[in-house]
Write an enzyme that holds these catalytic residues in place. Structure first.
Site, PDB file in Angstrom:
ATOM      1  N   ASP A 217      24.802   6.968 -79.022  1.00  0.00           N
ATOM      2  CA  ASP A 217      24.591   7.882 -77.891  1.00  0.00           C
ATOM      3  C   ASP A 217      25.868   8.135 -77.094  1.00  0.00           C
ATOM      4  O   ASP A 217      25.963   9.119 -76.368  1.00  0.00           O
ATOM      5  CB  ASP A 217      23.521   7.322 -76.956  1.00  0.00           C
ATOM      6  CG  ASP A 217      22.131   7.336 -77.580  1.00  0.00           C
ATOM      7  OD1 ASP A 217      21.886   8.174 -78.467  1.00  0.00           O
ATOM      8  OD2 ASP A 217      21.298   6.506 -77.185  1.00  0.00           O
ATOM      9  N   ASP A 241      26.841   9.631 -72.619  1.00  0.00           N
ATOM     10  CA  ASP A 241      25.430   9.551 -72.254  1.00  0.00           C
ATOM     11  C   ASP A 241      25.297   8.741 -70.967  1.00  0.00           C
ATOM     12  O   ASP A 241      25.756   9.168 -69.917  1.00  0.00           O
ATOM     13  CB  ASP A 241      24.628   8.947 -73.407  1.00  0.00           C
ATOM     14  CG  ASP A 241      23.134   9.084 -73.208  1.00  0.00           C
ATOM     15  OD1 ASP A 241      22.704  10.023 -72.524  1.00  0.00           O
ATOM     16  OD2 ASP A 241      22.378   8.257 -73.736  1.00  0.00           O
ATOM     17  N   ASP A 245      22.576   1.749 -70.239  1.00  0.00           N
ATOM     18  CA  ASP A 245      21.197   2.020 -70.639  1.00  0.00           C
ATOM     19  C   ASP A 245      20.586   0.750 -71.193  1.00  0.00           C
ATOM     20  O   ASP A 245      21.208   0.060 -72.012  1.00  0.00           O
ATOM     21  CB  ASP A 245      21.134   3.115 -71.710  1.00  0.00           C
ATOM     22  CG  ASP A 245      21.332   4.514 -71.128  1.00  0.00           C
ATOM     23  OD1 ASP A 245      21.604   4.622 -69.914  1.00  0.00           O
ATOM     24  OD2 ASP A 245      21.223   5.488 -71.887  1.00  0.00           O
ATOM     25  N   ARG A 297      19.977   9.354 -61.736  1.00  0.00           N
ATOM     26  CA  ARG A 297      19.662   8.130 -62.473  1.00  0.00           C
ATOM     27  C   ARG A 297      20.462   6.923 -61.986  1.00  0.00           C
ATOM     28  O   ARG A 297      21.281   6.378 -62.695  1.00  0.00           O
ATOM     29  CB  ARG A 297      19.869   8.323 -63.980  1.00  0.00           C
ATOM     30  CG  ARG A 297      18.957   9.356 -64.599  1.00  0.00           C
ATOM     31  CD  ARG A 297      19.021   9.317 -66.117  1.00  0.00           C
ATOM     32  NE  ARG A 297      18.074  10.248 -66.709  1.00  0.00           N
ATOM     33  CZ  ARG A 297      17.815  10.349 -68.016  1.00  0.00           C
ATOM     34  NH1 ARG A 297      18.451   9.545 -68.849  1.00  0.00           N
ATOM     35  NH2 ARG A 297      16.945  11.220 -68.459  1.00  0.00           N
TER      36      ARG A 297
END
Length: 486
Positions: A217, A241, A245, A297
């Site tokens: 990613d 990205d 994560d 985010r």
């Protein structure tokens, strides 16, 4: 018939795993049974550190003391003027859900002397890639300032610490850091930036295994099915990205004292709304600075319990904290500074979910400071009453945020003076018991690798267990959906 088949397959698959009971109860290895107890312990540690700061401020050496941060992580090791004599003490300083991450504690030191990364299958001794794939616990340090431009994603093995104190280490390039189906990793004082997609090639993940990797990613740090992780005092920006994560049943994670900037989708926690094992995800996000040119985010949560405490949110363009799939979000003692855009004042965003559904989600704000029109939309029945009674240690308000987050990001870049790694000041060759994994070491000499203080090694079946758990959950969801449609 389909329903019976579904139950049978789940029972058969889970019978192979010692985690079968946890899976059927939708719990994860490393998941804490009482997350609010972990939250209270964080508050207690912050209160102790702030009290120490207040007490020392009355002494004559107020200006020279390094213990006046009010930050319990930093005070744990930086209050010792000779901390560099025992770098592994850092592993005792974690807080929150990732506090039990051992990293390479008890293992040997590995000194990165070569910043190159030319071969992802046969890494050269002395490189960072050679260190992180080893099976033994390693405390990884750096001989000098380095820019490590990765050719492919850097796949870690369990029980590793990256300790960049005393030098200026940048990790960039293909894929960047991957923590997949492993445990006990500490990443400290490292710059991670300008990471892009890579893959479609073979990459080594251990001394005895390499395999084909599809396109990554482009995350700064990608966490997949892993636990007992601590990311502290890093600076992250400019990745393809996410900056960090964590998905697919990852839990027991602390993300602290980091500096985030120049990015769109900063942090994702949870694979999907339908992935039930992520209900056991528990993450502490503490003492971080969310800075310039961030969009959204910070984090974006799916399921799980997310504790966001004493962070400084100085900029966002869309929202700060988002979520779906009914996560618990506990926001305490943060400072939220809204942008000038009138349509982006709300801290929170329920992603693609109607109010009739999210009004029951447990999202709460306590001791937060809202600046420039920022506002937090809380939800959940009786939240205020329930949690007012639960806390015997009150969270510190955001009025202390400047002090607690003063040194967020990589240390040493501004006014902080840290000691560079040397073998002498860590007891190596001087009777202190320290040892170094030499570049020429015989990796087959397993008897010589592990000291008596080394933590137990991860089981070789760990990957199989994780795959079985994921497959069982998928089959459960698939057959349940199919059965309901008949």
């Amino acid at each position: 018939m389909l329903h019976k088949t579904c139950i049978f397959l789940i029972c058969v698959l889970s019978s192979f795993s010692p985690f079968s009971t946890a899976m059927l109860n939708l719990t994860l290895p490393g998941q804490h049974p009482d997350p609010d107890a972990v939250v209270q312990e964080v508050h207690r540690r912050v209160n102790v550190s702030l009290s120490r700061r207040q007490m020392l401020s009355t002494t004559t050496n107020y200006q020279s003391s390094t213990c006046l941060t009010g930050n319990p992580i930093d005070d744990c090791w930086r209050c010792d003027p000779n901390w560099q004599l025992n770098r592994q003490r850092l592993a005792d300083c974690g807080i929150g859900f990732g506090q039990h991450a051992l990293g390479g504690k008890g293992g040997r030191y590995y000194v990165v002397t070569d910043s190159s990364d030319h071969d992802a299958v046969t890494p050269r001794p002395g490189t960072l890639r050679y260190a992180v794939i080893q099976t033994e616990p390693l405390w990884i340090v750096f001989a000098s300032n380095m820019l490590i431009h990765l050719s492919q994603e850097l796949i870690f093995n369990s029980y590793k610490t990256l300790d960049g104190r005393g030098v200026n280490v940048h990790i960039t390039g293909g894929g960047c850091i991957t923590l997949q189906y492993i445990t006990n990793v500490i990443i400290h004082n490292i710059h991670v930036h300008h990471c892009y997609q890579s893959g479609e090639t073979n990459i080594r993940s251990s001394p005895t295994h390499f395999g084909w990797r599809t396109l990554s990613d482009g995350d700064g740090i990608s966490i997949f099915g892993s636990r007992d992780l601590w990311i502290d005092h890093c600076s992250l920006s400019h990745c393809k990205d996410g900056l960090i994560d964590a998905v697919m049943g990852s839990t027991a994670i602390t993300i602290s004292n980091n500096w985030f900037s120049h990015h769109n989708e900063v942090m994702l926690l949870g694979h999907s709304d339908a992935y039930l094992p992520d209900s056991g995800m528990q993450v502490t996000i503490a003492f971080n600075h969310f800075g310039q040119k961030l969009v959204q985010r910070m984090p974006r949560c799916r399921r799980g319990y997310i504790h966001v405490v004493n962070n400084d949110f100085t900029q966002w363009e869309m929202y700060a904290i988002g979520g779906s799939g009914n996560p618990t979000i506990n926001s305490q003692g943060n400072r939220y500074i809204a942008p000038f855009n009138y349509n982006a004042k709300e801290v929170t965003k329920r992603v693609e979910t109607g109010e009739e559904e999210w009004r029951g989600w447990n999202w709460r704000s306590e001791g937060d400071i809202m600046v420039n029109g920022a506002y937090f939309v809380a939800s959940g029945e009786g939240v205020e009453v329930k949690y007012e009674k639960a806390y015997s240690v009150e969270p510190k308000s955001a009025s202390f945020i400047d002090q607690i987050t003063l040194n967020a990001g990589v240390l040493g870049g501004r006014s902080n003076k840290l000691s560079k790694w040397t073998s002498g000041n860590n007891g190596v060759g001087s009777g202190g018991g320290g040892t170094i994994l030499e570049s020429e070491s015989d990796e087959d000499n397993s008897d010589a690798m592990f000291g008596s203080n080394a933590p137990p090694q991860p089981s070789s079946d760990a990957i199989l267990y994780s795959v079985l758990i994921s497959l069982s959950s998928f089959l459960f969801l698939y057959f349940t959906t199919l059965y309901a449609s008949l």
